[in-house]
Scaffold this active site. Sequence first.
Site, PDB file in Angstrom:
ATOM      1  N   TYR A  10       0.810  -1.217   0.000  1.00 53.40           N
ATOM      2  CA  TYR A  10       0.000   0.000   0.000  1.00 53.40           C
ATOM      3  C   TYR A  10       0.842   1.266   0.000  1.00 53.40           C
ATOM      4  O   TYR A  10       0.602   2.184  -0.793  1.00 53.40           O
ATOM      5  CB  TYR A  10      -0.956  -0.012   1.204  1.00 53.40           C
ATOM      6  CG  TYR A  10      -2.204  -0.810   0.943  1.00 53.40           C
ATOM      7  CD1 TYR A  10      -3.315  -0.230   0.364  1.00 53.40           C
ATOM      8  CD2 TYR A  10      -2.256  -2.161   1.254  1.00 53.40           C
ATOM      9  CE1 TYR A  10      -4.464  -0.960   0.103  1.00 53.40           C
ATOM     10  CE2 TYR A  10      -3.395  -2.908   0.994  1.00 53.40           C
ATOM     11  CZ  TYR A  10      -4.492  -2.305   0.416  1.00 53.40           C
ATOM     12  OH  TYR A  10      -5.609  -3.032   0.143  1.00 53.40           O
ATOM     13  N   CYS A 263     -13.401  18.326  38.445  1.00 53.83           N
ATOM     14  CA  CYS A 263     -14.232  17.748  37.382  1.00 53.83           C
ATOM     15  C   CYS A 263     -13.745  16.396  36.878  1.00 53.83           C
ATOM     16  O   CYS A 263     -14.449  15.394  36.996  1.00 53.83           O
ATOM     17  CB  CYS A 263     -14.312  18.729  36.210  1.00 53.83           C
ATOM     18  SG  CYS A 263     -15.162  20.272  36.609  1.00 53.83           S
TER      19      CYS A 263
END
Length: 432
Positions: A10, A263
């Site tokens: 490829y 948080c």
Amino acid sequence: MRVSIFGLGYVGAVTAGCLTKEGHTVVGVDVQAEKVESLASGVSPIVEPGLGDLLTEAAKNGLLSATQNHEEAIAATGLSLVCVGTPSAESGELNLQYVWEVVGQIADAVRASGESHDLVLRSTMLPGSTQKIADELLDDLLESGKLRLFFYPEFLREGTAVADFDDPSLAVVGTHDGSTFPGELSALFGGDAPSVNWPGAEMVKYACNAFHATKVTFANEIGRIGKSMGVDSQSVMGLLCQDTRLNLSPYYLRPGNPFGGSCLPKDVRALAHEGRRGGVELPLIDSLLPSNEAHLAKLIEQTKRLAKGRVTLLGLSFKSDTDDLRESPMVEVAQHLLGRGFELSIYDPQLKLAKLIGTNKRVIDEKMPHLASLLTDDLAAALGREGLVIAAQKCVDIEMLKPLLTAEHTVLDVNGWSELRDLPAQYEGFCW
């Protein structure tokens, strides 16, 4: 340029077609006769949109040939690209057998030719591989200047490889020491591609692929837990991608401090708990907090190794320009140092004990009730004349630091504050 390409899979076949489109002459080299015959006749050996037309045109114009003979290819070209595969062994270890074989053949052919040659490795390899190849196969050629060696990672996606070659999402060139690559190779690399050293160029390919895999896995886990809770996760992720300031951006992609604050830890914890409660497996999300804890453990270990007696902590909050101490990694670092008997001073201009309220105050009352005696707004007194300085946050101007640090100080840079390298103190980076 006259270019030989070793390996016609490829990457090699696409590279061949795209280079001929730009007017370069290409000789393809492969051990498989079928691939050689296919490429030489202008027929793509792989399925890739747009590639067949490029190869047909190149063969018709005399810009493309192919051979199984490496000596013939080297004699006809001045630059070679190695694009052979690097498959996984059963153990997961990378198999570099084909790279070593091809590079050995190229080296022998260059020695026999007596001509100078450029060698570009495109096969994906772990950091240190190019250096090892250089040391064991190419040392004499590199020393004599007969060969120049580069590592040029590919970022081609199957199905869009031709378009990616023309307009790459990322281009990086690895040179031995990170120096700029020769200008005459801009036709291959592009004029704007940054140069880094060989290991850096090798690593960026793995970093990109691991990040891509992380994103796919993350989106899939959000999909699974969302479905279990009756939420359309396609819509959720579509909304997430609209935030190009934080979500799709360079934010959070810099090695440094473990995450903390009010948080991230609690929200990751809650999501992982909901997955367990609902019987939804979330291996990636489940691994986030353990990975963060391992990162913190490494920071504490490095801090203890460098500390000799006196330690100054620049920044106690979980991030710059805040006084939030909730789940701050630096609170954990400070606790460990105090537990080991080190003399500790803390400088953090944002931190005003009298103004701490609620959970933020409770953190200090429980974990560091003696913080008032450690915290100072006198930078010179905090630093003293020697000891370890942990630069956790940019909470002080670099020009204020410079006259106060000496050769007896060691600075541990936790967050990639590059100006610290220029100070009189000894410097050590946390992750670099």
